[in-house]
Design a protein around this motif. Structure first.
Motif, PDB file in Angstrom:
ATOM      1  N   ASN A 191      38.250  19.458  -5.606  1.00 42.95           N
ATOM      2  CA  ASN A 191      39.203  20.514  -5.289  1.00 42.95           C
ATOM      3  C   ASN A 191      39.114  21.557  -6.393  1.00 42.95           C
ATOM      4  O   ASN A 191      39.616  21.366  -7.489  1.00 42.95           O
ATOM      5  CB  ASN A 191      40.608  19.881  -5.221  1.00 42.95           C
ATOM      6  CG  ASN A 191      41.702  20.879  -4.952  1.00 42.95           C
ATOM      7  OD1 ASN A 191      41.458  22.084  -4.867  1.00 42.95           O
ATOM      8  ND2 ASN A 191      42.922  20.393  -4.841  1.00 42.95           N
TER       9      ASN A 191
ATOM     10  N   LYS B 108      37.256  20.004  -0.727  1.00 43.37           N
ATOM     11  CA  LYS B 108      38.319  20.803  -0.124  1.00 43.37           C
ATOM     12  C   LYS B 108      37.834  22.249  -0.007  1.00 43.37           C
ATOM     13  O   LYS B 108      37.248  22.784  -0.951  1.00 43.37           O
ATOM     14  CB  LYS B 108      39.554  20.738  -1.026  1.00 43.37           C
ATOM     15  CG  LYS B 108      40.738  21.517  -0.534  1.00 43.37           C
ATOM     16  CD  LYS B 108      41.443  20.818   0.599  1.00 43.37           C
ATOM     17  CE  LYS B 108      42.522  21.728   1.198  1.00 43.37           C
ATOM     18  NZ  LYS B 108      43.038  21.173   2.456  1.00 43.37           N
TER      19      LYS B 108
ATOM     20  N   ILE C 172      43.256  14.686   6.239  1.00 46.17           N
ATOM     21  CA  ILE C 172      43.147  15.846   5.354  1.00 46.17           C
ATOM     22  C   ILE C 172      42.299  16.881   6.070  1.00 46.17           C
ATOM     23  O   ILE C 172      41.259  16.558   6.650  1.00 46.17           O
ATOM     24  CB  ILE C 172      42.574  15.440   3.977  1.00 46.17           C
ATOM     25  CG1 ILE C 172      42.401  16.677   3.103  1.00 46.17           C
ATOM     26  CG2 ILE C 172      41.261  14.680   4.099  1.00 46.17           C
ATOM     27  CD1 ILE C 172      42.183  16.329   1.653  1.00 46.17           C
TER      28      ILE C 172
ATOM     29  N   THR D  87      40.194  14.811  -7.595  1.00 47.66           N
ATOM     30  CA  THR D  87      41.401  14.026  -7.356  1.00 47.66           C
ATOM     31  C   THR D  87      41.019  12.897  -6.423  1.00 47.66           C
ATOM     32  O   THR D  87      39.920  12.897  -5.874  1.00 47.66           O
ATOM     33  CB  THR D  87      42.516  14.864  -6.689  1.00 47.66           C
ATOM     34  OG1 THR D  87      41.955  15.489  -5.531  1.00 47.66           O
ATOM     35  CG2 THR D  87      43.069  15.908  -7.626  1.00 47.66           C
TER      36      THR D  87
ATOM     37  N   LEU E 182      38.006  13.497  -4.081  1.00 45.09           N
ATOM     38  CA  LEU E 182      38.045  14.790  -3.418  1.00 45.09           C
ATOM     39  C   LEU E 182      37.811  15.871  -4.450  1.00 45.09           C
ATOM     40  O   LEU E 182      38.500  15.916  -5.468  1.00 45.09           O
ATOM     41  CB  LEU E 182      39.422  14.982  -2.778  1.00 45.09           C
ATOM     42  CG  LEU E 182      39.688  16.348  -2.138  1.00 45.09           C
ATOM     43  CD1 LEU E 182      38.903  16.474  -0.850  1.00 45.09           C
ATOM     44  CD2 LEU E 182      41.173  16.509  -1.869  1.00 45.09           C
TER      45      LEU E 182
ATOM     46  N   THR F 133      40.570  24.238  -6.993  1.00 45.71           N
ATOM     47  CA  THR F 133      41.774  24.840  -7.541  1.00 45.71           C
ATOM     48  C   THR F 133      42.539  23.887  -8.460  1.00 45.71           C
ATOM     49  O   THR F 133      43.433  24.320  -9.164  1.00 45.71           O
ATOM     50  CB  THR F 133      42.711  25.335  -6.429  1.00 45.71           C
ATOM     51  OG1 THR F 133      42.806  24.307  -5.443  1.00 45.71           O
ATOM     52  CG2 THR F 133      42.182  26.607  -5.802  1.00 45.71           C
ATOM     53  N   SER F 134      42.195  22.606  -8.443  1.00 50.76           N
ATOM     54  CA  SER F 134      42.912  21.712  -9.344  1.00 50.76           C
ATOM     55  C   SER F 134      42.204  21.732 -10.702  1.00 50.76           C
ATOM     56  O   SER F 134      40.992  21.935 -10.777  1.00 50.76           O
ATOM     57  CB  SER F 134      42.995  20.300  -8.768  1.00 50.76           C
ATOM     58  OG  SER F 134      41.900  19.534  -9.184  1.00 50.76           O
TER      59      SER F 134
END
Ligand SMILES: *[C@@H]1O[C@H](CO)[C@@H](O)[C@H](O)[C@H]1NC(C)=O
Ligand SMILES: *[C@@H]1O[C@H](CO)[C@@H](O)[C@H](O)[C@H]1NC(C)=O
Ligand SMILES: *[C@@H]1O[C@H](CO)[C@@H](O)[C@H](O)[C@H]1NC(C)=O
Ligand SMILES: *[C@@H]1O[C@H](CO)[C@@H](O)[C@H](O)[C@H]1NC(C)=O
Ligand SMILES: *[C@@H]1O[C@H](CO)[C@@H](O)[C@H](O)[C@H]1NC(C)=O
Ligand SMILES: *[C@@H]1O[C@H](CO)[C@@H](O)[C@H](O)[C@H]1NC(C)=O
Ligand SMILES: *[C@@H]1O[C@H](CO)[C@@H](O)[C@H](O)[C@H]1NC(C)=O
Ligand SMILES: *[C@@H]1O[C@H](CO)[C@@H](O)[C@H](O)[C@H]1NC(C)=O
Ligand SMILES: *[C@@H]1O[C@H](CO)[C@@H](O)[C@H](O)[C@H]1NC(C)=O
Ligand SMILES: *[C@@H]1O[C@H](CO)[C@@H](O)[C@H](O)[C@H]1NC(C)=O
Ligand SMILES: *[C@@H]1O[C@H](CO)[C@@H](O)[C@H](O)[C@H]1NC(C)=O
Ligand SMILES: *[C@@H]1O[C@H](CO)[C@@H](O)[C@H](O)[C@H]1NC(C)=O
Length: 829
Positions: free
Chosen positions: A301, A403, A347, A309, A299, A303-304
């Motif tokens: 993402n 995401k 999700i 992830t 995934l 913001t990570s």
């Protein structure tokens, strides 16, 4: 100094060509017997595009192409991409027989040809849109056009996708900036499961926009947030394709440059005068744009910190690789599947995976979809996309999930039973427990409040006997709905922030709905003004349609309305549910509604022509948003001057759109038994047969435009002679007498600079109010027409009005009709 020595001084050298500094023929057409030869060019009627011969860099490869005449010249189409001419001494010939168009060298080699029609009197013409069109001079049939044969550039209005009976239309980038020969990079509208745009490197995807959802690509904010264009997906008998139009007079071009799709806009400012890249995909600054960056079950993402992830229930395939940001190996399952006992995790707000390995069943719903996926051991995921578009199932591994902050879809993916328990299950019970407690608390407080208010003002809450014995069940439903709205709100983050307001707050703000606070009686309820404790002013609408609508429909609608955010729509601030009463809380509009100003001779001078034009544009943009830019297609059905509110700066905001009809993406028109609307604004097909579509709103918009210009009420004039909507009829008569400026409100000071704009607006108003829905423009076209001073508009046909026969029939039921109150209910035959 010759021209080639000058060239390096100029920006964008490589895609800039100077083939024609020589005088050019000022024509846009070639005919038999007058072929086009270097250095002549065809120039479109208003000099936007030219067609002729050019070379690249200082190469000896020459091409026939179309370019923007603004310097630096930018080529947008090339005929002989693969077969350059060795020198400029070639000619483009036109014939009556196949092939109709031929590009020949000096030595008569044919380097390119097109079309095999038999035409009596063929001509080929370069249009202002940049389209080179071959047709019979006397017939209107197009035998061939460059818009149907794109190279690397998609111009406004050009289709990308399928046109029935023709080959797939897609973009192919140049091999390099000197060589227009097709490269291995293509951009196509993909229809494997659902329409989406994919950039390919040969047969490997490089970038996906995500599935189309309405007129938006679910996984690509860049496409959706771009305000310079309106974007349309067409799916009907003509074909399945997309196209775009600029929202202002900006020049746009969408180019596949190498492997990136770039949106260029010409900056017209004196000092700039160059093409700016407004956005590009895949964006090198957006790691999640890269196809399958996080590999299978991974995934992306933003913001990570690591961007990648694994989906819950999966772990990195090669942990050591992930440490060095090499994540394309993706993830593997933590627990193997046991076909029979597996379950699903989900999700939300994601760009759904690549659909190569999917099967789609458009007929089945959520529950059935889940069941079917569960049954099939190789079904690894499913999704029920919005609006009941059926079931998409991924068979086997899947990849390229991203995401999103908002939007996107929910993916349900298969995991072993063991993954479903643990923390997850605990959380669930906790959630249930909390909501039960919250629910009970809420119930208690509602019961208390309701009791209190009921005593205070029994009539107010319309609390019937029936309701005071309300069953436990319905109260529970209410608290459930309340928590659902809150949940939905928190899920959507900041973009969605809809408070549930307590009924006593509303009562306090409006002085118990005191009569002196009543602002008006709208189509679907009564509107009151109010002031919150903090001083903020609000408008509260008590809905009168509650009896026909269940709580869950109300909930859905509130969530939908709250999602509609546009500068030209009145913003919903909150809602309130109390017993059977439903209330919507809106921002307060300083200047009331448009009708209170334009139809009032003492106030109408407040609005001069430029302001009125701004109001017209604002309304148009608001409607366009409802029709195609919001997630759902919404038809307002009751557009009129009293439903357009004005804020303190006289910016228009459309209200009452929430009760409008929400349309699925594929619905084109619909029929209703209950015709709701306002006389004079209602299109003939709607008033007479109950048929409505986005074109019914376009009709109302047309009438509204004429009202704003003339300062006359359509219904007022109607009263004089009960056969026609005289306002549009009057406008049309004046139009035919070439005397249309007489329509203008006498309170608008005459300024000859405005005249052409006013005439254009009247013409657009008349075009929108035409009798046949198919003759009326779409809102995007209407905006384009209003905006572009250079565009030649079609001539309006007679405006629509309601026939005598219909009127006679209606006479017997006049009680349903009213010309002044805002709502009219007609019973169609
Ligand atoms: C243009 O010609 C010059 C000299 O003939 C050569 O050095 C240069 O590489 C050429 N440039 C291009 C872009 O072909
Ligand atoms: C093109 O034709 C002209 C005469 O029409 C001739 O003077 C010129 O040499 C030719 N150019 C080339 C590159 O063959
Ligand atoms: C072809 O080229 C020759 C010389 O290169 C020139 O004399 C002749 O005019 C050219 N013909 C055309 C049709 O341009
Ligand atoms: C395009 O792909 C083909 C085969 O896939 C390959 O042979 C060719 O070299 C590629 N062309 C370019 C310009 O990369
Ligand atoms: C396209 O594929 C070729 C090999 O087929 C590769 O060399 C090239 O880097 C790829 N381009 C992009 C932008 O991924
Ligand atoms: C399909 O839709 C397009 C765009 O709205 C329109 O131009 C075309 O006429 C439609 N075709 C048919 C057969 O309705
Ligand atoms: C095409 O892309 C290349 C590489 O990203 C860039 O240098 C070039 O400026 C682009 N071309 C145009 C016309 O912007
Ligand atoms: C994305 O990353 C942020 C920050 O690490 C995290 O809070 C959030 O839960 C992640 N979202 C998903 C779906 O993993
Ligand atoms: C991985 O990439 C992120 C951002 O792309 C960067 O902040 C981080 O330092 C990288 N980690 C390693 C080990 O290179
Ligand atoms: C799957 O799980 C069920 C119940 O836990 C068990 O009865 C069955 O033997 C398992 N099947 C396999 C193939 O492991
Ligand atoms: C489709 O399935 C095959 C076989 O499981 C797999 O190798 C391939 O990667 C899948 N394609 C995509 C795009 O996920
Ligand atoms: C042609 O374009 C010029 C400048 O762009 C504009 O002033 C003029 O009104 C246009 N004429 C027509 C007929 O569109």
């Amino acid at each position: 100094m010759n021209k080639w020595q000058l060239a390096p001084l100029l920006p964008l050298l490589l895609l800039t060509f100077f083939p024609l500094l020589s005088p050019s023929l000022s024509t846009d057409t070639i005919t038999i017997g007058s072929p086009l030869s270097y250095p002549d060019t065809l120039v479109s009627s208003n000099n936007t595009f030219a067609l002729g011969f050019f070379n690249t860099g200082n190469s000896s490869r020459w091409y026939l192409g179309i370019w923007y005449t603004i310097t630096p010249h930018t080529v947008v189409w090339v005929a002989n991409r693969k077969n350059p001419m060795p020198d400029p001494n070639g000619s483009l010939y036109i014939n009556s027989d196949s092939p109709n168009l031929q590009l020949k060298t000096n030595s008569s080699d044919v380097l390119w040809h097109a079309s095999s029609s038999s035409l009596v009197n063929p001509i080929a013409q370069l249009s202002e849109e940049g389209n080179f069109v071959l047709k019979d001079k006397n017939a209107n049939n197009i035998a061939w056009q460059s818009f149907d044969n794109p190279t690397d550039t998609l111009l406004p209005g050009m289709p990308l996708g399928w046109i029935s009976g023709q080959d797939l239309k897609y973009l192919t980038s140049w091999t390099d900036s000197d060589n227009p020969a097709p490269s291995n990079y293509t951009l196509k509208l993909d229809q494997t499961a659902w329409p989406e745009i994919i950039i390919w490197n040969g047969s490997k995807p490089i970038f996906r926009t995500g599935q189309l959802d309405g007129n938006k690509f679910s996984g690509s904010p860049k496409f959706n947030d771009y305000t310079e264009w309106t974007f349309e997906y067409v799916s009907n008998q003509t074909g399945e394709y997309i196209y775009y139009m600029p929202t202002s007079s900006s020049k746009l071009r969408l180019v596949l440059n190498h492997s990136t799709l770039q949106m260029y806009r010409f900056d017209d400012a004196e000092t700039e005068q160059e093409w700016d890249t407004d956005w590009l995909v895949p964006d090198p600054n957006d790691p999640c744009d890269k196809y399958a960056r996080c590999g299978q079950f991974g995934l992306c993402n933003l913001t990570s910190t690591n961007k990648c992830t694994c989906l819950k229930g999966f772990e990195a395939t090669h942990v050591e690789d992930w440490d060095v940001n090499e994540t394309t190996q993706g993830c593997t399952r933590q627990a193997e599947l046991n076909c029979t006992s597996d379950g699903f995790l989900s999700i939300s707000n994601v760009k759904l995976p690549d659909t190569t390995n999917t099967t789609v069943d458009r007929t089945i719903k959520q529950k059935e979809c889940r069941k079917r996926c569960l049954k099939n051991c190789s079904c690894y995921a499913y999704s029920n996309m919005n609006e009941g578009r059926g079931c998409t199932m991924w068979m086997g591994d899947f990849t390229d999930i991203r995401k999103l902050d908002h939007g996107g879809f929910t993916l349900n993916y298969r995991v072993a039973r063991s993954e479903l328990h643990g923390t997850n299950a605990k959380k669930k019970t906790a959630v249930i427990a909390t909501s039960v407690i919250l629910g009970l608390l809420f119930l208690a407080s509602v019961a208390y409040l309701v009791h209190k208010k009921f005593k205070q003002k029994a009539e107010l809450l319309a609390y019937s006997e029936r309701h005071s014995q309300a069953s436990q069940e319905s109260s529970q439903t209410m608290s459930m709905i309340r928590s659902e709205i809150l949940e939905e709100g928190s899920r959507k983050g900041n973009a969605f922030n809809l408070p549930i307001v307590d009924v006593d707050v509303v009562l306090a703000a409006t002085g118990n709905f005191a009569l002196e606070n009543k602002l008006g009686e709208g189509g679907f309820g009564t509107v009151f003004r109010g002031r919150l404790e903090g001083g903020e002013r609000i408008a509260v609408k008590r809905l009168s349609y509650s009896s026909t609508q269940g709580l869950s429909e109300f909930k859905n609608e509130v969530i939908l309305i709250a999602e509609l955010q546009h500068i030209n729509l009145v913003q919903l601030l909150g809602c309130c549910i109390a017993g059977e009463e439903r209330m919507l809380i809106y921002e307060y509009m300083e200047n009331k509604s448009l009708d209170t100003i334009i139809f009032d001779k003492s106030k109408s001078p407040q609005l001069d022509w430029p302001k009125r034009f701004e109001i017209i544009m604002g309304i148009a943009r608001g409607i366009l948003y409802l029709h195609q830019d919001s997630r759902l297609r919404i038809i307002h059905r009751d557009l009129k001057a009293s439903n357009v509110l004005l804020d303190e700066n006289m910016n228009p905001k459309i209200s009452d759109f929430g009760i409008a009809r929400i349309f699925g993406r594929h619905d084109n028109d619909s029929v209703t038994n209950r015709v709701v609307g306002t006389y004079g604004y209602m299109s003939p097909e709607y008033a007479m047969y109950g048929v409505f579509s986005i074109k019914s709103d376009v009709f109302s918009f047309g009438v509204l435009v004429l009202e704003i210009i003339s300062g006359k009420k359509c219904s007022e004039i109607f009263a004089v002679e009960p056969k026609l909507n005289l306002l549009s009829y009057q406008a049309w008569t004046l139009w035919n007498d070439r005397n249309v400026l007489n329509l203008l409100d006498s309170s608008i000071s005459k300024n000859s600079n405005d005249e052409s704009e006013i005439i254009r607006c009247i013409q657009v108003g008349l075009l929108c109010a035409q009798d046949r829905p198919q003759d009326r423009p779409h809102m995007s076209e209407a905006i384009l027409m209003l905006n572009s001073l250079n565009m030649i508009l079609p001539l309006p046909k007679q405006p629509g009005y309601i026939s005598d026969r219909f009127m006679d029939n209606m006479e017997s039921s006049t009680s349903y009709m009213s010309h002044d109150t805002s709502i009219t209910t007609l019973v169609p035959r």
